[in-house]
Design a protein around this motif. Structure first.
Motif, PDB file in Angstrom:
ATOM      1  N   LEU A  81      38.963  41.281  45.088  1.00 36.61           N
ATOM      2  CA  LEU A  81      37.953  42.123  44.456  1.00 36.61           C
ATOM      3  C   LEU A  81      38.633  43.131  43.524  1.00 36.61           C
ATOM      4  O   LEU A  81      39.504  43.905  43.947  1.00 36.61           O
ATOM      5  CB  LEU A  81      37.132  42.849  45.521  1.00 36.61           C
ATOM      6  CG  LEU A  81      35.874  43.629  45.082  1.00 36.61           C
ATOM      7  CD1 LEU A  81      36.229  44.968  44.439  1.00 36.61           C
ATOM      8  CD2 LEU A  81      35.016  42.811  44.106  1.00 36.61           C
ATOM      9  N   ALA A  82      38.226  43.098  42.279  1.00 33.49           N
ATOM     10  CA  ALA A  82      38.715  44.066  41.294  1.00 33.49           C
ATOM     11  C   ALA A  82      37.565  44.950  40.849  1.00 33.49           C
ATOM     12  O   ALA A  82      36.469  44.460  40.565  1.00 33.49           O
ATOM     13  CB  ALA A  82      39.314  43.341  40.093  1.00 33.49           C
ATOM     14  N   THR A  83      37.804  46.257  40.794  1.00 28.09           N
ATOM     15  CA  THR A  83      36.812  47.161  40.233  1.00 28.09           C
ATOM     16  C   THR A  83      37.527  48.233  39.424  1.00 28.09           C
ATOM     17  O   THR A  83      38.756  48.305  39.405  1.00 28.09           O
ATOM     18  CB  THR A  83      35.894  47.768  41.305  1.00 28.09           C
ATOM     19  OG1 THR A  83      34.770  48.387  40.662  1.00 28.09           O
ATOM     20  CG2 THR A  83      36.605  48.780  42.174  1.00 28.09           C
ATOM     21  N   GLN A 113      32.934  52.671  49.292  1.00 30.47           N
ATOM     22  CA  GLN A 113      31.708  52.834  50.072  1.00 30.47           C
ATOM     23  C   GLN A 113      30.615  51.892  49.576  1.00 30.47           C
ATOM     24  O   GLN A 113      29.934  51.236  50.374  1.00 30.47           O
ATOM     25  CB  GLN A 113      31.239  54.281  50.015  1.00 30.47           C
ATOM     26  CG  GLN A 113      30.035  54.557  50.901  1.00 30.47           C
ATOM     27  CD  GLN A 113      29.703  56.036  50.957  1.00 30.47           C
ATOM     28  OE1 GLN A 113      30.297  56.847  50.266  1.00 30.47           O
ATOM     29  NE2 GLN A 113      28.732  56.389  51.793  1.00 30.47           N
ATOM     30  N   ARG A 114      30.434  51.818  48.250  1.00 31.43           N
ATOM     31  CA  ARG A 114      29.398  50.931  47.705  1.00 31.43           C
ATOM     32  C   ARG A 114      29.709  49.474  48.000  1.00 31.43           C
ATOM     33  O   ARG A 114      28.806  48.669  48.276  1.00 31.43           O
ATOM     34  CB  ARG A 114      29.255  51.153  46.199  1.00 31.43           C
ATOM     35  CG  ARG A 114      28.503  52.407  45.821  1.00 31.43           C
ATOM     36  CD  ARG A 114      28.198  52.461  44.336  1.00 31.43           C
ATOM     37  NE  ARG A 114      29.409  52.613  43.533  1.00 31.43           N
ATOM     38  CZ  ARG A 114      29.897  53.789  43.140  1.00 31.43           C
ATOM     39  NH1 ARG A 114      29.291  54.904  43.482  1.00 31.43           N
ATOM     40  NH2 ARG A 114      30.989  53.835  42.395  1.00 31.43           N
ATOM     41  N   ASP A 118      37.296  48.030  53.090  1.00 35.93           N
ATOM     42  CA  ASP A 118      38.337  48.950  53.545  1.00 35.93           C
ATOM     43  C   ASP A 118      39.384  49.183  52.463  1.00 35.93           C
ATOM     44  O   ASP A 118      40.073  50.203  52.472  1.00 35.93           O
ATOM     45  CB  ASP A 118      39.023  48.402  54.799  1.00 35.93           C
ATOM     46  CG  ASP A 118      38.079  48.328  55.984  1.00 35.93           C
ATOM     47  OD1 ASP A 118      37.205  49.210  56.095  1.00 35.93           O
ATOM     48  OD2 ASP A 118      38.208  47.390  56.788  1.00 35.93           O
ATOM     49  N   TYR A 119      39.534  48.216  51.577  1.00 40.99           N
ATOM     50  CA  TYR A 119      40.485  48.360  50.474  1.00 40.99           C
ATOM     51  C   TYR A 119      40.012  47.538  49.282  1.00 40.99           C
ATOM     52  O   TYR A 119      39.227  46.600  49.429  1.00 40.99           O
ATOM     53  CB  TYR A 119      41.901  47.925  50.887  1.00 40.99           C
ATOM     54  CG  TYR A 119      42.035  46.447  51.207  1.00 40.99           C
ATOM     55  CD1 TYR A 119      42.343  45.516  50.212  1.00 40.99           C
ATOM     56  CD2 TYR A 119      41.848  45.984  52.512  1.00 40.99           C
ATOM     57  CE1 TYR A 119      42.472  44.168  50.508  1.00 40.99           C
ATOM     58  CE2 TYR A 119      41.967  44.638  52.814  1.00 40.99           C
ATOM     59  CZ  TYR A 119      42.280  43.729  51.811  1.00 40.99           C
ATOM     60  OH  TYR A 119      42.393  42.390  52.107  1.00 40.99           O
ATOM     61  N   ILE A 120      40.494  47.917  48.110  1.00 37.92           N
ATOM     62  CA  ILE A 120      40.195  47.222  46.859  1.00 37.92           C
ATOM     63  C   ILE A 120      41.474  46.511  46.424  1.00 37.92           C
ATOM     64  O   ILE A 120      42.546  47.115  46.390  1.00 37.92           O
ATOM     65  CB  ILE A 120      39.742  48.216  45.778  1.00 37.92           C
ATOM     66  CG1 ILE A 120      38.375  48.821  46.160  1.00 37.92           C
ATOM     67  CG2 ILE A 120      39.668  47.547  44.409  1.00 37.92           C
ATOM     68  CD1 ILE A 120      38.010  50.056  45.369  1.00 37.92           C
ATOM     69  N   GLY A 148      46.807  52.613  51.427  1.00 34.66           N
ATOM     70  CA  GLY A 148      46.177  51.340  51.769  1.00 34.66           C
ATOM     71  C   GLY A 148      44.779  51.167  51.219  1.00 34.66           C
ATOM     72  O   GLY A 148      44.082  50.214  51.591  1.00 34.66           O
ATOM     73  N   LYS A 149      44.360  52.039  50.313  1.00 35.61           N
ATOM     74  CA  LYS A 149      43.007  51.936  49.766  1.00 35.61           C
ATOM     75  C   LYS A 149      42.925  50.962  48.590  1.00 35.61           C
ATOM     76  O   LYS A 149      41.844  50.459  48.286  1.00 35.61           O
ATOM     77  CB  LYS A 149      42.505  53.327  49.353  1.00 35.61           C
ATOM     78  CG  LYS A 149      42.333  54.252  50.556  1.00 35.61           C
ATOM     79  CD  LYS A 149      41.861  55.633  50.150  1.00 35.61           C
ATOM     80  CE  LYS A 149      41.699  56.511  51.398  1.00 35.61           C
ATOM     81  NZ  LYS A 149      41.259  57.884  51.051  1.00 35.61           N
TER      82      LYS A 149
END
Length: 310
Positions: A81-83, A113-114, A118-120, A148-149
């Motif tokens: 997941l990339a944001t 949160q959205r 736990d991590y991106i 670790g986020k």
């Protein structure tokens, strides 16, 4: 589907990802159906796509929420997941850029949160802020990585000088930039720099935001709220000239028994230094067709013929 690696972090991704600005991106497109948008994410994941790309400004925030709902039904090791963060949108739809470390931290935590994660896997600075320190911005992402986020640090929409500043400590893993047959600005300097510094390059807008899909005509009228109204490729004169190139590209696509859209994606994947591409889409058939591009092998002759046209 083929796979590759974000070299500096050893993260495996599909060479064709899925961009979700039309999944809940109500501030970018009109008349979006959210259930249809979520189905597009499911279709991508069920067809061996592992790279899902979104941003907090799509919606704003709604795309991350919808993507996050879908991701809950899939094993965490099945997707990357990339944001992106660094922009705010006010009630009038006007956006501003903020690269302050504290803002980036809060934006990343709000995205987590959205998304319900736990991590991106890849967190991008979406746009550089004029006058702000990219070194300090990246340093904050390094802290988020240590906590670790996030797993990989990215930056998007930068010039070469901005990329060099952001990468002054060697911490940029990925850069995401507009790149397609009709916009080749990154070829002369940014791609070579990334090759030397082992920075993965993810190309967005591979179909020139629809023009290289091969279905537009000169009569196309974008909706008033469509963000592509501000894109140079769609300006009067440019748009007509680009359509003329597309007609010639269709002849090569026919020779390869494919579509001009898939030809455009395959061409990008054949460029030295391009790690992955992230076409978007609003229809299931459209994104399924895009994924077939990973099967296309372009010869030296094919590439020369394309070069002559574009």
């Amino acid at each position: 589907m083929n796979y590759t690696t974000i070299e500096k972090q050893g993260i495996s991704i599909s060479t064709i990802g899925f961009g979700t600005n039309a999944v809940g991106g109500h501030n970018l497109y009109e008349n979006l159906n959210e259930e249809e948008g979520k189905e597009l994410v499911r279709v991508a994941l069920n067809n061996r796509v592992t790279l899902i790309d979104t941003a907090d400004v799509y919606g704003p925030g709604r795309s991350e929420e919808l993507v996050g709902e879908v991701l809950q039904s899939f094993p965490r090791n099945q997707y990357i997941l990339a944001t992106k963060g660094a922009r705010t949108v006010n009630d009038q739809g006007q956006s501003t850029v903020n690269n302050e470390p504290a803002f980036l931290r809060s934006a990343c935590e709000a995205s987590l949160q959205r998304l319900g994660l736990d991590y991106i896997d890849i967190y991008y600075i979406h746009f550089p802020e004029p006058g702000a320190s990219l070194e300090l911005a990246v340093a904050e992402l390094v802290k988020l990585k240590q906590e670790g986020k996030i797993k990989a640090i990215g930056i998007s929409n930068v010039s070469l000088s901005q990329l060099k500043e952001a990468n002054s400590t060697g911490d940029i893993d990925v850069v995401q930039l507009e790149y397609n047959m009709l916009n080749r600005d990154i070829e002369s300097e940014i791609l070579p720099y990334c090759n030397v510094h082992q920075i993965a390059v993810v190309a967005y807008g591979p179909l020139a935001f629809g023009i290289l899909g091969g279905k537009y005509t000169k009569e196309l009228k974008l909706d008033a709220g469509d963000w592509r109204n501000s894109v140079d490729l769609f300006k009067d004169g440019n748009f007509q000239a680009n359509l003329s190139k597309v007609e010639k590209l269709k002849e090569i696509a026919k020779r390869k028994d494919t579509t001009v859209g898939n030809l455009a994606i395959a061409w990008l994947l054949a460029q030295k230094g391009v790690t992955a591409v992230i076409p978007g889409g609003k229809k299931t058939a459209q994104i399924l067709e895009n994924f077939k591009a990973s099967e296309i092998k372009l010869t030296t002759e094919d590439l020369a013929d394309i070069e002559e046209i574009v």
